[in-house]
Write an enzyme that holds these catalytic residues in place. Structure first.
Site, PDB file in Angstrom:
ATOM      1  CG  ASP A   7      77.127  -8.283  19.312  1.00  9.08           C
ATOM      2  OD1 ASP A   7      77.857  -9.237  19.670  1.00  9.08           O
ATOM      3  OD2 ASP A   7      77.223  -7.143  19.798  1.00  9.08           O
ATOM      4  CD  GLU A  67      80.821 -11.066  18.675  1.00  7.16           C
ATOM      5  OE1 GLU A  67      81.309 -10.107  18.057  1.00  7.16           O
ATOM      6  OE2 GLU A  67      80.364 -10.980  19.834  1.00  7.16           O
ATOM      7  CG  ASP A 140      75.329  -4.231  22.083  1.00  7.09           C
ATOM      8  OD1 ASP A 140      76.177  -5.077  22.397  1.00  7.09           O
ATOM      9  OD2 ASP A 140      74.955  -3.312  22.836  1.00  7.09           O
TER      10      ASP A 140
END
Length: 187
Positions: A7, A67, A140
């Protein structure tokens, strides 16, 4: 199969390493790369590159799931995120890993069945799949675990359930093809 989920962020980058053995998922490692907004973006990118490189060397994943970028109201934040993502893509290609990218809504849909799920729901389902009782913070980190799980679940089902297609390779092969055909441009 071992997947490293990332992430990305210019101040906090979450990571999660997940092992899939048949239908069983296991947490290998997870954490947060914490940076200071007082550091230059170049210094932060180098730290992210080096730390993720060390994680790849230690756990030897076959794939990195990342991501995708999202549109931010602040153009400077979006540009910094793009720079971080570019460094992660370059690292992935330099290490010879497969790169798969997933939109946040796609990760939420695969894990919870709802593309608009909240971070709490994603965290709960990531812990459920990995059979972890205690909370994992910050989000996160659970987002990174969710990205890795999404990649493994999509692979097990033959592709993204929302799109009905095969695996989601990096930007339809764009960056991967560019890096392979232009290795001299990669630092």
């Amino acid at each position: 199969m071992i997947v490293l989920g990332v992430d990305p962020g210019s101040v906090h980058t979450g990571y999660g390493v997940v092992l899939c053995n048949g239908q069983k998922f296991s947490l290998v490692a997870c954490g947060l790369i914490r940076l200071s907004s007082n550091q230059s973006i170049a210094d932060r990118i180098k730290i992210i590159y080096d730390e993720l490189g060390a994680i790849i060397a230690e756990y030897n994943p076959q794939r990195l799931a990342l991501e995708t970028a999202y549109v931010n109201r602040n153009p400077q934040s979006a540009l910094k995120l793009g720079q971080v993502r570019g460094a992660i893509v370059a690292l992935t290609m330099n290490k010879g890993l497969e790169l798969h990218e997933y939109a946040p809504r796609e990760v939420k849909y695969v894990l919870t069945g709802k593309g608009s799920a909240g971070k709490e729901q994603v965290s709960y389902m990531a812990r459920h799949f990995l059979n972890i009782q205690e909370p994992i913070k910050p989000y996160d980190v659970t987002d990174a675990l969710g990205i890795a799980l999404c990649d493994l679940l999509c692979d097990a089902k033959g592709g993204s359930p929302r799109r009905g297609s095969g695996s989601r390779k990096s930007a339809r092969g764009g960056w991967e093809d560019f890096v392979r055909t232009n290795p001299e441009l990669i630092v």
